[in-house]
Design a protein around this motif. Structure first.
Motif, PDB file in Angstrom:
ATOM      1  N   VAL A   8      30.433  23.866  43.062  1.00 28.86           N
ATOM      2  CA  VAL A   8      29.665  23.607  41.854  1.00 28.86           C
ATOM      3  C   VAL A   8      30.328  22.564  40.959  1.00 28.86           C
ATOM      4  CG1 VAL A   8      28.656  25.893  41.870  1.00 28.86           C
ATOM      5  CG2 VAL A   8      30.775  25.536  40.642  1.00 28.86           C
ATOM      6  N   GLY A   9      31.563  22.168  41.299  1.00 31.10           N
ATOM      7  CA  GLY A   9      32.192  21.074  40.564  1.00 31.10           C
ATOM      8  C   GLY A   9      33.190  21.558  39.532  1.00 31.10           C
ATOM      9  N   THR A  10      33.957  20.611  39.000  1.00 29.98           N
ATOM     10  CA  THR A  10      35.040  20.930  38.087  1.00 29.98           C
ATOM     11  C   THR A  10      34.543  21.323  36.708  1.00 29.98           C
ATOM     12  OG1 THR A  10      35.259  18.592  37.531  1.00 29.98           O
ATOM     13  CG2 THR A  10      36.647  19.435  39.304  1.00 29.98           C
ATOM     14  N   ARG A  11      33.241  21.130  36.436  1.00 26.90           N
ATOM     15  CA  ARG A  11      32.719  21.467  35.125  1.00 26.90           C
ATOM     16  C   ARG A  11      32.258  22.918  35.055  1.00 26.90           C
ATOM     17  NH1 ARG A  11      33.506  19.754  30.584  1.00 26.90           N
ATOM     18  NH2 ARG A  11      31.336  19.806  29.868  1.00 26.90           N
ATOM     19  N   THR A  12      32.634  23.726  36.020  1.00 29.34           N
ATOM     20  CA  THR A  12      32.288  25.137  35.985  1.00 29.34           C
ATOM     21  C   THR A  12      33.198  25.873  35.001  1.00 29.34           C
ATOM     22  OG1 THR A  12      31.518  25.108  38.259  1.00 29.34           O
ATOM     23  CG2 THR A  12      32.098  27.252  37.340  1.00 29.34           C
ATOM     24  N   ALA A  13      32.588  26.584  34.055  1.00 28.93           N
ATOM     25  CA  ALA A  13      33.373  27.352  33.083  1.00 28.93           C
ATOM     26  C   ALA A  13      33.656  28.760  33.586  1.00 28.93           C
ATOM     27  CB  ALA A  13      32.630  27.425  31.750  1.00 28.93           C
ATOM     28  N   VAL A  14      32.645  29.377  34.192  1.00 28.89           N
ATOM     29  CA  VAL A  14      32.759  30.753  34.684  1.00 28.89           C
ATOM     30  C   VAL A  14      32.053  30.827  36.035  1.00 28.89           C
ATOM     31  CG1 VAL A  14      32.269  33.190  34.228  1.00 28.89           C
ATOM     32  CG2 VAL A  14      32.685  31.628  32.318  1.00 28.89           C
ATOM     33  N   ALA A  15      32.666  31.514  36.991  1.00 26.53           N
ATOM     34  CA  ALA A  15      32.040  31.675  38.298  1.00 26.53           C
ATOM     35  C   ALA A  15      32.331  33.068  38.842  1.00 26.53           C
ATOM     36  CB  ALA A  15      32.550  30.616  39.275  1.00 26.53           C
ATOM     37  N   ALA A  16      31.355  33.605  39.561  1.00 24.11           N
ATOM     38  CA  ALA A  16      31.520  34.892  40.230  1.00 24.11           C
ATOM     39  C   ALA A  16      31.179  34.716  41.703  1.00 24.11           C
ATOM     40  CB  ALA A  16      30.601  35.946  39.610  1.00 24.11           C
ATOM     41  N   ALA A  17      31.940  35.371  42.584  1.00 25.94           N
ATOM     42  CA  ALA A  17      31.695  35.307  44.015  1.00 25.94           C
ATOM     43  C   ALA A  17      31.598  36.715  44.579  1.00 25.94           C
ATOM     44  CB  ALA A  17      32.809  34.523  44.715  1.00 25.94           C
ATOM     45  N   ALA A  29      25.604  57.346  43.859  1.00 24.28           N
ATOM     46  CA  ALA A  29      26.164  56.035  43.569  1.00 24.28           C
ATOM     47  C   ALA A  29      25.071  55.011  43.287  1.00 24.28           C
ATOM     48  CB  ALA A  29      27.029  55.560  44.727  1.00 24.28           C
ATOM     49  N   VAL A  30      25.305  54.188  42.286  1.00 22.54           N
ATOM     50  CA  VAL A  30      24.374  53.115  41.925  1.00 22.54           C
ATOM     51  C   VAL A  30      25.116  51.785  42.003  1.00 22.54           C
ATOM     52  CG1 VAL A  30      22.944  52.126  40.098  1.00 22.54           C
ATOM     53  CG2 VAL A  30      23.037  54.610  40.404  1.00 22.54           C
ATOM     54  N   ARG A  31      24.584  50.856  42.790  1.00 25.48           N
ATOM     55  CA  ARG A  31      25.191  49.528  42.905  1.00 25.48           C
ATOM     56  C   ARG A  31      24.595  48.646  41.803  1.00 25.48           C
ATOM     57  NH1 ARG A  31      28.038  48.915  47.732  1.00 25.48           N
ATOM     58  NH2 ARG A  31      27.929  46.635  47.690  1.00 25.48           N
ATOM     59  N   ALA A  32      25.267  48.637  40.671  1.00 22.47           N
ATOM     60  CA  ALA A  32      24.764  47.870  39.532  1.00 22.47           C
ATOM     61  C   ALA A  32      24.806  46.375  39.809  1.00 22.47           C
ATOM     62  CB  ALA A  32      25.578  48.201  38.284  1.00 22.47           C
ATOM     63  N   LEU A  33      25.817  45.931  40.578  1.00 23.02           N
ATOM     64  CA  LEU A  33      25.900  44.549  41.060  1.00 23.02           C
ATOM     65  C   LEU A  33      26.125  44.614  42.557  1.00 23.02           C
ATOM     66  CD1 LEU A  33      28.238  42.915  38.366  1.00 23.02           C
ATOM     67  CD2 LEU A  33      25.736  42.792  38.487  1.00 23.02           C
ATOM     68  N   ASP A  34      25.315  43.880  43.307  1.00 28.71           N
ATOM     69  CA  ASP A  34      25.337  44.012  44.764  1.00 28.71           C
ATOM     70  C   ASP A  34      25.548  42.646  45.413  1.00 28.71           C
ATOM     71  OD1 ASP A  34      25.174  45.054  47.269  1.00 28.71           O
ATOM     72  OD2 ASP A  34      23.047  45.549  47.208  1.00 28.71           O
ATOM     73  N   GLY A  35      26.779  42.141  45.335  1.00 26.91           N
ATOM     74  CA  GLY A  35      27.110  40.875  45.970  1.00 26.91           C
ATOM     75  C   GLY A  35      26.594  39.654  45.238  1.00 26.91           C
ATOM     76  N   VAL A  36      26.779  39.626  43.924  1.00 24.42           N
ATOM     77  CA  VAL A  36      26.258  38.528  43.102  1.00 24.42           C
ATOM     78  C   VAL A  36      27.235  37.352  43.101  1.00 24.42           C
ATOM     79  CG1 VAL A  36      25.609  37.816  40.773  1.00 24.42           C
ATOM     80  CG2 VAL A  36      24.958  40.088  41.615  1.00 24.42           C
ATOM     81  N   SER A  37      26.729  36.162  43.412  1.00 22.22           N
ATOM     82  CA  SER A  37      27.486  34.918  43.298  1.00 22.22           C
ATOM     83  C   SER A  37      26.718  33.974  42.378  1.00 22.22           C
ATOM     84  CB  SER A  37      27.683  34.262  44.674  1.00 22.22           C
ATOM     85  OG  SER A  37      28.488  35.060  45.523  1.00 22.22           O
ATOM     86  N   VAL A  38      27.384  33.503  41.337  1.00 25.66           N
ATOM     87  CA  VAL A  38      26.719  32.645  40.359  1.00 25.66           C
ATOM     88  C   VAL A  38      27.771  31.828  39.617  1.00 25.66           C
ATOM     89  CG1 VAL A  38      26.775  34.442  38.564  1.00 25.66           C
ATOM     90  CG2 VAL A  38      25.026  32.634  38.451  1.00 25.66           C
ATOM     91  N   ALA A  39      27.385  30.633  39.185  1.00 25.95           N
ATOM     92  CA  ALA A  39      28.298  29.783  38.426  1.00 25.95           C
ATOM     93  C   ALA A  39      27.625  29.348  37.139  1.00 25.95           C
ATOM     94  CB  ALA A  39      28.710  28.568  39.257  1.00 25.95           C
ATOM     95  N   PHE A  40      28.437  29.177  36.102  1.00 29.46           N
ATOM     96  CA  PHE A  40      27.948  28.781  34.790  1.00 29.46           C
ATOM     97  C   PHE A  40      28.644  27.491  34.391  1.00 29.46           C
ATOM     98  CE2 PHE A  40      27.521  33.309  35.197  1.00 29.46           C
ATOM     99  CZ  PHE A  40      26.246  33.562  34.712  1.00 29.46           C
ATOM    100  N   GLU A  41      27.847  26.456  34.140  1.00 29.59           N
ATOM    101  CA  GLU A  41      28.387  25.140  33.843  1.00 29.59           C
ATOM    102  C   GLU A  41      28.979  25.094  32.441  1.00 29.59           C
ATOM    103  OE1 GLU A  41      26.823  20.488  33.697  1.00 29.59           O
ATOM    104  OE2 GLU A  41      25.509  22.076  34.451  1.00 29.59           O
ATOM    105  N   ALA A  42      30.107  24.409  32.322  1.00 26.55           N
ATOM    106  CA  ALA A  42      30.731  24.223  31.021  1.00 26.55           C
ATOM    107  C   ALA A  42      29.851  23.356  30.130  1.00 26.55           C
ATOM    108  CB  ALA A  42      32.103  23.566  31.180  1.00 26.55           C
TER     109      ALA A  42
END
Length: 250
Positions: A8-17, A29-42
């Protein structure tokens, strides 16, 4: 994680994999997050939306290091926070993350100015007075600095909270339903400031909201459903967000 950031490039401020968060055990059991990958640009304003129980608040809490994850990784400004110990994580949250919550979380015995500077004082850091003055003037708080929270309107209290979040020049500001306790006019003022802080001050803002009008102030909306990413909207309007939420069953 590094592969995600280079993608996503060097301008990524926050990223999850491959982020996983599970509440409970066994059959309950509840899977509140189930394999989320996302990036947030600075330097961008992103809103996270979804139906109740979609995982949007859980994702924010994990991104901000307020909640532990059960799998995957989170990176803020080049630092993988999911591998940090409690001491280092507390320091990172204090020094590099700003928070704005639905509840203003101001200390009632302190003036507006003292509330704004409290985090820096606790960290033993001196404020950049020029930056402080810029934030105060932009937020229209100059004549309210000596007032205590009980002497301020709800909108003014939330603007003090916004100033507190920005004064340390954080990598990112997380805003969790920041207009939830405000009337529409005060809410619009706070949203205007968050958007302006991105466009004129170069801030990065990630906001959880249930309100399509609030989301329309963002540059991008990330949609969630059942612990998964369910799409996104660039340059959102209240109508485009509302339509997307209807398709998700919100």
């Amino acid at each position: 994680m590094s592969a995600l950031v280079s993608e996503v490039g060097t301008r990524t401020a926050v990223a999850a994999a491959n982020l996983v968060k599970v509440y409970g055990k066994g059959d309950t059991a509840v899977r509140a997050l189930d394999g989320v990958s996302v990036a947030f640009e600075a330097g961008k304003f992103t809103a996270i939306m979804g139906p109740s129980g979609s995982g949007k608040s859980t994702m924010m809490h994990c991104l901000a290091g307020l909640d532990n994850v059960d799998g995957g990784a989170v990176q803020i400004g080049g630092t993988e926070i999911t591998s940090l110990g409690d001491k280092d994580l507390t320091k990172l949250r204090r020094d590099r993350i700003g928070f704005v919550f639905q509840a203003f979380n101001l200390l009632p015995t302190l003036s507006a100015e003292a509330n704004i500077l409290l985090g820096l004082e606790l960290a033993g850091r001196k404020p950049d007075r020029q930056w402080f003055d810029t934030i105060v003037d932009v937020l229209g708080l100059r004549d309210r600095l000596r007032h205590k929270p009980t002497e301020l309107s709800g909108g003014q209290q939330q603007r003090v909270a916004c100033a507190r979040a920005l004064v340390a020049k954080p990598d990112v500001v997380f805003a969790d339903e920041p207009t939830g306790n405000l009337d529409s006019r005060s809410g619009a003022e706070v949203l205007d400031f968050l958007r302006m802080s991105v466009r004129k001050l170069g801030q990065t803002v990630i906001m959880v909201t249930h309100d399509p009008v609030a989301a329309s102030y963002a540059d991008r909306v990330v949609l969630m459903a059942d612990g998964h990413l369910a799409g996104e909207i660039d340059n959102p309007t209240a109508d485009s967000v509302l339509s997307a939420l209807k398709h998700l069953g919100a």
